[in-house]
Enzyme design. Structure first.
Site, PDB file in Angstrom:
ATOM      1  N   HIS A  67       0.830  -1.206   0.000  1.00  0.00           N
ATOM      2  CA  HIS A  67       0.000   0.000   0.000  1.00  0.00           C
ATOM      3  C   HIS A  67       0.869   1.263   0.000  1.00  0.00           C
ATOM      4  O   HIS A  67       0.575   2.254  -0.686  1.00  0.00           O
ATOM      5  CB  HIS A  67      -0.912  -0.042   1.236  1.00  0.00           C
ATOM      6  CG  HIS A  67      -1.680   1.210   1.485  1.00  0.00           C
ATOM      7  ND1 HIS A  67      -1.305   2.144   2.427  1.00  0.00           N
ATOM      8  CD2 HIS A  67      -2.811   1.701   0.911  1.00  0.00           C
ATOM      9  CE1 HIS A  67      -2.160   3.143   2.419  1.00  0.00           C
ATOM     10  NE2 HIS A  67      -3.089   2.911   1.515  1.00  0.00           N
ATOM     11  N   GLU A  70       2.185   1.827  -3.429  1.00  0.00           N
ATOM     12  CA  GLU A  70       1.127   2.396  -4.285  1.00  0.00           C
ATOM     13  C   GLU A  70       1.088   3.918  -4.149  1.00  0.00           C
ATOM     14  O   GLU A  70       1.018   4.654  -5.142  1.00  0.00           O
ATOM     15  CB  GLU A  70      -0.216   1.782  -3.890  1.00  0.00           C
ATOM     16  CG  GLU A  70      -1.427   2.450  -4.526  1.00  0.00           C
ATOM     17  CD  GLU A  70      -2.565   2.655  -3.536  1.00  0.00           C
ATOM     18  OE1 GLU A  70      -3.033   3.814  -3.411  1.00  0.00           O
ATOM     19  OE2 GLU A  70      -2.983   1.684  -2.894  1.00  0.00           O
ATOM     20  N   HIS A  71       1.142   4.417  -2.911  1.00  0.00           N
ATOM     21  CA  HIS A  71       1.132   5.859  -2.669  1.00  0.00           C
ATOM     22  C   HIS A  71       2.334   6.530  -3.324  1.00  0.00           C
ATOM     23  O   HIS A  71       2.206   7.575  -3.983  1.00  0.00           O
ATOM     24  CB  HIS A  71       1.167   6.137  -1.165  1.00  0.00           C
ATOM     25  CG  HIS A  71      -0.181   6.177  -0.529  1.00  0.00           C
ATOM     26  ND1 HIS A  71      -0.658   7.264   0.163  1.00  0.00           N
ATOM     27  CD2 HIS A  71      -1.175   5.255  -0.477  1.00  0.00           C
ATOM     28  CE1 HIS A  71      -1.871   7.014   0.618  1.00  0.00           C
ATOM     29  NE2 HIS A  71      -2.208   5.793   0.254  1.00  0.00           N
ATOM     30  N   GLU A 142      -4.028   7.833   7.902  1.00  0.00           N
ATOM     31  CA  GLU A 142      -5.009   6.968   7.227  1.00  0.00           C
ATOM     32  C   GLU A 142      -5.283   5.717   8.057  1.00  0.00           C
ATOM     33  O   GLU A 142      -6.435   5.296   8.214  1.00  0.00           O
ATOM     34  CB  GLU A 142      -4.473   6.581   5.839  1.00  0.00           C
ATOM     35  CG  GLU A 142      -5.445   5.781   4.999  1.00  0.00           C
ATOM     36  CD  GLU A 142      -4.884   5.446   3.620  1.00  0.00           C
ATOM     37  OE1 GLU A 142      -5.314   4.425   3.061  1.00  0.00           O
ATOM     38  OE2 GLU A 142      -4.021   6.197   3.118  1.00  0.00           O
TER      39      GLU A 142
END
Length: 429
Positions: A67, A70-71, A142
């Site tokens: 993840h 991905e960012h 997040e």
């Protein structure tokens, strides 16, 4: 370029595997103004132990790194890729699941330009320690946001019960502690290993001319140099039928929540078509037993044991399959007890009839055909629904082929009292 005709749904799918190993699917929908492009790698949050590209010894990387990667791919030395898509009249996004990471754009204009931007930014990583450290605070916020979501905590609570030794039980974004350990070198290690073209799929749907667009993709890929493809070796704990716990968590909620989980320990078919039939048959069986129109659902609802928050899902992907049944209830333990009884006695359930199965298959097909009117749905579901050479468009034939014997067979195989687990959330006292 291969061409597959699906006469039942009036669709033509174009397919090609490029010399570098990248698999490309194109679906023209020329009655639509919008076009979606989705670029996915077969790499997700559970892939945290593997042999890196070019190495011989396995490594374990911090949880949440897929993840995090991905960012970071959106940030380049020359600026943010989101702004570039915006300047070209497109919107972009990305998401990471347990097993995949996908990057996408949608546009009504400059399709080829935006598609090349998608390919170029995903295939050109740029990480520095400074930008990596800056991102940790953003992703940390997040993670904390999801920790405040009761339903998210309920879901990962049952996963922790079902898969205590497997990375599946860890939040896709990781933890604040795990992402603190991520370095730029870690990101490059994961990128080199999992972002090989041979481990990726490109899917484009919308207003497009297949041969012209495929030629653009071929040319784009031919101008880039990629290391030779290397087989990816991943490592996971054995899927054992351990004694599964019953757990309770106190949280800032006003009403009790429950979730009943079933861990899949049966041996799945290896053939892609049979695997898709298995998944569809389980979903049909659970709908007949506990779907909104099932007698069992109505009885539990009328008795006040469940309400309209009740729902269930069956998840199947590489390395795992499980079902979870959850909702809010004033009698959560009674709800779980009743659901267990329904599941374990499925072979004698009055709702499991040929007539009900045929009605449900028609309903499932109707929903499927209606969903194909949304190219956004097609874009998001296509790569999630690839089972070997079976695609989203093979589903109608598979639904129609399923018989009562299939439902009974998968039910006997999957529903096992030894692999039930319960998780409850209670209001803080």
């Amino acid at each position: 370029m291969n061409k597959a005709e699906y006469s039942q749904i009036n669709e033509t799918l174009y397919h090609e595997v490029l010399p570098n190993g990248l698999t490309v699917y194109l679906l023209p929908k020329n009655d639509y103004h919008k076009t979606y492009g989705l670029f996915s790698t077969n790499y997700g949050s559970i892939d945290n132990e593997f042999i890196p590209y070019g190495a011989t010894e396995k490594v374990k990387v911090p949880d949440g790194i897929a993840h995090f990667l991905e960012h970071k791919l959106f940030e380049k030395e020359e600026g943010d890729v989101f702004q570039l898509f915006g300047q070209q009249g497109a919107s972009a996004n990305a998401f990471t699941s347990f097993t995949k990471t996908s990057y996408l754009f949608s546009t009504t204009d400059q399709v080829e330009k935006n598609l090349l931007t998608l390919l170029d930014f995903v295939q050109a990583p740029y990480f520095t320690e400074e930008t990596v450290n800056k991102e940790k605070g953003i992703i940390g916020q997040e993670i904390q946001m999801y920790e405040d979501d009761p339903n998210w905590r309920l879901f990962f609570g049952i996963l922790n019960n079902l898969y205590p030794n497997h990375p599946l039980h860890i939040d896709i974004a990781g933890t604040v502690e795990s992402i603190a350990d991520i370095t730029a070198e870690d990101l490059y290690t994961c990128y080199r290993t999992f972002y090989q073209p041979s481990n990726m799929v490109l899917f484009v749907v919308g207003n497009l001319e297949p041969e012209q667009l495929m030629e653009q993709i071929r040319h784009n890929q031919a101008t880039k140099e990629f290391p030779p493809a290397q087989k990816i070796e991943r490592f996971f704990p054995e899927n054992q039928a351990d004694v599964l716990p019953i757990s309770t968590l106190e949280a800032a909620i006003t009403r009790e929540k429950f979730v009943l989980g079933i861990k899949g320990i049966d041996v799945l078919p290896e053939n892609g078509r049979e695997l898709l039939r298995y998944k569809t048959a389980i979903r049909l069986l659970l709908q007949l037993l506990l779907g909104p129109t099932a007698q069992n659902y109505l009885a539990l609802y009328n008795e006040g044991i469940i309400d309209d928050s009740f729902g269930f899902e069956f998840s199947l992907d590489r390395e795992f399959h499980f079902a979870d049944f959850s909702g809010d209830s004033d009698q959560p333990k009674l709800a779980v007890q009743k659901i267990k009884e329904i599941l374990l006695n499925f072979e004698h359930d009055e709702g499991i009839t040929e007539e009900n199965l045929n009605l449900l298959k028609k309903k499932m097909l109707g929903q499927y055909f209606q969903s194909l009117n949304s190219i956004e749905y097609i874009a998001n579901q296509f790569t999630q629904s690839l089972f070997g050479d079976q695609t989203l468009f093979d589903l109608p034939e598979i639904i129609e082929s399923i018989q009562m014997t299939d439902l009974l067979q998968v039910g006997r195989s999957f529903i096992n009292a030894d692999v039930f687990s319960e998780f409850y959330m209670q209001p803080k006292k």
